[in-house]
Motif scaffolding. Sequence first.
Motif: not given
Length: 506
Positions: A257-263, A280-284, A287-288, A291-295
């Motif tokens: 889900e992209g960057i782990d905001v909770e972490q 388009h996460q670099s390099p994987l 897509t974020l 829910a993660r965008r909102a967080a």
Amino acid sequence: MTVPPPTLTIEIDRGQPLPIYLQICERFKTAIAAGHLRPGDRVPALRALAAQLNAARGTVELAYTILVDEGYLQMRGAAGTFVSSSLPASLPRSTREPVPAAELAWRGTEEDQAPDVSSGGQAAARRTPIAVAMSGEPRPLQPGLPGLDVFPRKVWNRLVSHHARGGAQAMLAYPDPAGYRPLREHIATYLGLSRGVTCLPEQVFVTSGYRATLELVLRSLARSNDRLWMEDPGYLLARNFLIEAGMQLVPVPVDEEGIDVEQGMRLDPQARFALVTPSHQSPLGVTLSLARRAALLDWAQKASGWIIEDDYDSEFRYSGRPLPALKSLDRRDRVIYCGTFSKVMFPGLRLAYAVVPERAVERVARVAHSMNAGSPTLLQAAVADFMVNGHFARHLKRMRALYSQRRMLIVRALEKEFGPRLMVDLPCGGIQFAVQFAAGSHAQVDDVAVAARARDAGLGVLPLSIWYANSRARRARRGLVIGFANVADAAQAGRLARILRQCLDN
């Protein structure tokens, strides 16, 4: 009573091919093996040793981290760093080993070898092949490189020639540090229509590339030793520059889900910046999620932080329309949107841009003028015409269709050559993707060595593990990052895949 560190003279030889951090490791191991350093002895502080050696602090920190990992040193917080009380069972009298050819092939400057360290002191990747792998003569399968063979050169040359022949004094004078006004207007219009980013031309600042964009943003908004969430794995070029700029990086894991905001909140909730690649996460390539965008936006608001959105190749999406930018959801004006013409046109253009929050326009404008680093007006004017005359939109439409075909050419060729040895998980967009060595071969395959052999064979692939803050960590995946935009046909794709397989088999 505090035990003073023993007198220890460490000398390094910058003429050696061995990186400085490995020389430091060697000197410590030799001193321990010879009895000059004994269990419980305190060793010099990072800053003191860096000053003594005239080396980057990050270089010394990487050496210490390796020595801690191998059991030679122990870190005891504020008390300092000490020789371990339980040293490895066998201490070699000489610790020098032949340097693998793969490592020599990927070395850059001392700064390139310095680690990314978070506020928790996590080590960086061992090798950073940026200067070699992403500049100079284009190579087949090089990540981040658009289709140079299909760029409309005739149209572009005509536009540049028109402005060059026109003789306008503005083309010859010092450029506006904020950017050519018509181009800023066209960028603002384009972003509103295609990316959902509502902005005024005054908020758009044209720069001479992504690194220049980061420099402008950080000089305007950052303070010394500010902490920044960095995707882990994350973009190599950005990571190295941020370290050079004095930012304290906090590597935050990336999942499906992209960057782990909770972490990120657990690691450092008070960080002032987050650098993300949501589309388009670099390099994987993930897509974020919404829910993660909102967080992430919620974190920025509560922490009074800034989100730097790198939207580097979002125009190329092969299923459905391009996703709206994270900036389009920003209601609190905490997102700085960064784009580039390097992926949608060609990297030699050296043009990028940032859309800054209205509250920061004055500060950023002041810094832009003090830097006095505007891009050539001639090229900016040609890009503005390229956009307003419809060439830009037509080029993007054509490239989406062409890149969709080209990526499948290389995917089929890789599947044919590697079979189950290589896992290909295609993202929905972009001009590159990451592949992983299949389970069972994961522990045996050195992706850095494979990529080095591929480079010797003329290819431009990058090892996946070095995109992690600590490439030696267990969670760092082993694989390759592959660009496909310049794969012309099936025959070329098959030939490149065979070369790559030979590099793995070797």
